[in-house]
Write a protein that holds these residues in place. Structure first.
Motif, PDB file in Angstrom:
ATOM      1  N   UNK A   1       0.797  -1.258  -0.001  1.00  0.00           N
ATOM      2  CA  UNK A   1      -0.089  -0.107   0.153  1.00  0.00           C
ATOM      3  C   UNK A   1       0.935   1.140   0.144  1.00  0.00           C
ATOM      4  N   UNK A   2       1.995   1.092   0.419  1.00  0.00           N
ATOM      5  CA  UNK A   2       2.789   2.422   0.640  1.00  0.00           C
ATOM      6  C   UNK A   2       3.200   2.738  -0.789  1.00  0.00           C
ATOM      7  N   UNK A   3       3.167   2.036  -2.110  1.00  0.00           N
ATOM      8  CA  UNK A   3       3.542   2.352  -3.134  1.00  0.00           C
ATOM      9  C   UNK A   3       2.221   2.711  -3.807  1.00  0.00           C
ATOM     10  N   UNK A   4       2.074   4.010  -3.870  1.00  0.00           N
ATOM     11  CA  UNK A   4       0.795   4.464  -4.476  1.00  0.00           C
ATOM     12  C   UNK A   4      -0.435   3.724  -4.126  1.00  0.00           C
ATOM     13  N   UNK A   5      -0.824   3.439  -2.901  1.00  0.00           N
ATOM     14  CA  UNK A   5      -1.917   2.866  -2.303  1.00  0.00           C
ATOM     15  C   UNK A   5      -2.199   1.503  -3.057  1.00  0.00           C
ATOM     16  N   UNK A   6      -0.801   0.806  -3.500  1.00  0.00           N
ATOM     17  CA  UNK A   6      -1.073  -0.455  -3.959  1.00  0.00           C
ATOM     18  C   UNK A   6      -1.647  -0.354  -5.374  1.00  0.00           C
ATOM     19  N   UNK A   7      -1.548   0.693  -6.114  1.00  0.00           N
ATOM     20  CA  UNK A   7      -1.930   1.009  -7.248  1.00  0.00           C
ATOM     21  C   UNK A   7      -1.670   0.170  -8.247  1.00  0.00           C
ATOM     22  N   UNK A   8      -2.739  -0.531  -9.014  1.00  0.00           N
ATOM     23  CA  UNK A   8      -2.506  -1.644 -10.033  1.00  0.00           C
ATOM     24  C   UNK A   8      -2.616  -1.214 -11.319  1.00  0.00           C
ATOM     25  N   UNK A   9      -1.262  -0.866 -11.845  1.00  0.00           N
ATOM     26  CA  UNK A   9      -0.947  -0.518 -13.206  1.00  0.00           C
ATOM     27  C   UNK A   9      -0.258  -1.723 -13.650  1.00  0.00           C
ATOM     28  N   UNK A  10       0.256  -1.392 -15.124  1.00  0.00           N
ATOM     29  CA  UNK A  10       0.992  -2.617 -15.783  1.00  0.00           C
ATOM     30  C   UNK A  10       1.979  -3.453 -14.895  1.00  0.00           C
ATOM     31  N   UNK A  11       2.693  -2.647 -14.200  1.00  0.00           N
ATOM     32  CA  UNK A  11       3.865  -3.269 -13.700  1.00  0.00           C
ATOM     33  C   UNK A  11       3.164  -4.187 -12.640  1.00  0.00           C
ATOM     34  N   UNK A  12       2.137  -4.034 -11.783  1.00  0.00           N
ATOM     35  CA  UNK A  12       1.490  -5.009 -10.979  1.00  0.00           C
ATOM     36  C   UNK A  12       1.002  -6.229 -11.548  1.00  0.00           C
ATOM     37  N   UNK A  13       0.256  -5.780 -12.634  1.00  0.00           N
ATOM     38  CA  UNK A  13      -0.459  -7.015 -13.490  1.00  0.00           C
ATOM     39  C   UNK A  13       0.897  -7.833 -14.081  1.00  0.00           C
ATOM     40  N   UNK A  14       1.770  -7.457 -14.582  1.00  0.00           N
ATOM     41  CA  UNK A  14       2.763  -8.007 -15.053  1.00  0.00           C
ATOM     42  C   UNK A  14       3.739  -8.981 -13.970  1.00  0.00           C
ATOM     43  N   UNK A  15       3.714  -8.336 -12.875  1.00  0.00           N
ATOM     44  CA  UNK A  15       4.596  -9.126 -11.655  1.00  0.00           C
ATOM     45  C   UNK A  15       3.501 -10.183 -11.368  1.00  0.00           C
TER      46      UNK A  15
END
Length: 156
Positions: free
Chosen positions: A121-135
């Protein structure tokens, strides 16, 4: 001596000796709070923990390997609201020292291999962008390759 009363200097107390619960306002020794895995022993309030803390708590002996985050295009939509998305990413990377909001690690839980993803959550509120999807996809693939479960902790 002031007004006939011996004057003693104020005792210095370390700032990190106590933790104040945001829910019940109890003052808890930081050591006790940490030993209780960031849960208030008075009211059971669970506070946020960072990905590396979660991994250390979860994996046997705190032993784990961080899986590399996949490289992705930073901002293919050129998104902007009050700030450019790339500027928000840069600020989040600086403040958290992480590449994106989801980290994957591989280790053993009670002797069994597992791949674990933790959304921070400390990273932009856990924002789910392309990086999160790919991870996420990379974590699932690593689990399949290891014939192990994929466990994810979400935070957004």
């Amino acid at each position: 001596v002031r007004n006939g009363i011996p004057f003693l200097p104020k005792r210095q107390v370390a700032d990190n000796l106590w933790h104040k619960c945001p829910k019940c306002s109890s003052m808890v020794f930081t050591k006790e709070f940490e030993e209780n895995l960031s849960v208030c022993p008075r009211c059971d309030h669970h506070e946020r923990i960072r990905a590396h803390q979660r991994f250390e708590m979860l994996f046997d002996g705190g032993d784990y390997d961080i899986l590399p985050a996949p490289e992705v295009r930073e901002d293919p939509l050129k998104f902007r609201d009050t700030k450019r998305y790339t500027d928000r990413l840069k600020a989040a990377r600086t403040s958290t020292e992480e590449r994106d909001a989801l980290l994957n690690a591989k280790g053993r839980i009670e002797g069994h291999t597992a791949v674990v993803g933790v959304q921070d959550f400390a990273f932009m509120g856990g924002s789910m962008g392309i990086g999160v999807g790919a991870a996420f996809v990379a974590g699932v693939r690593a689990a399949i390759e290891a014939h192990a479960p994929y466990i994810i902790f979400t935070a957004a």
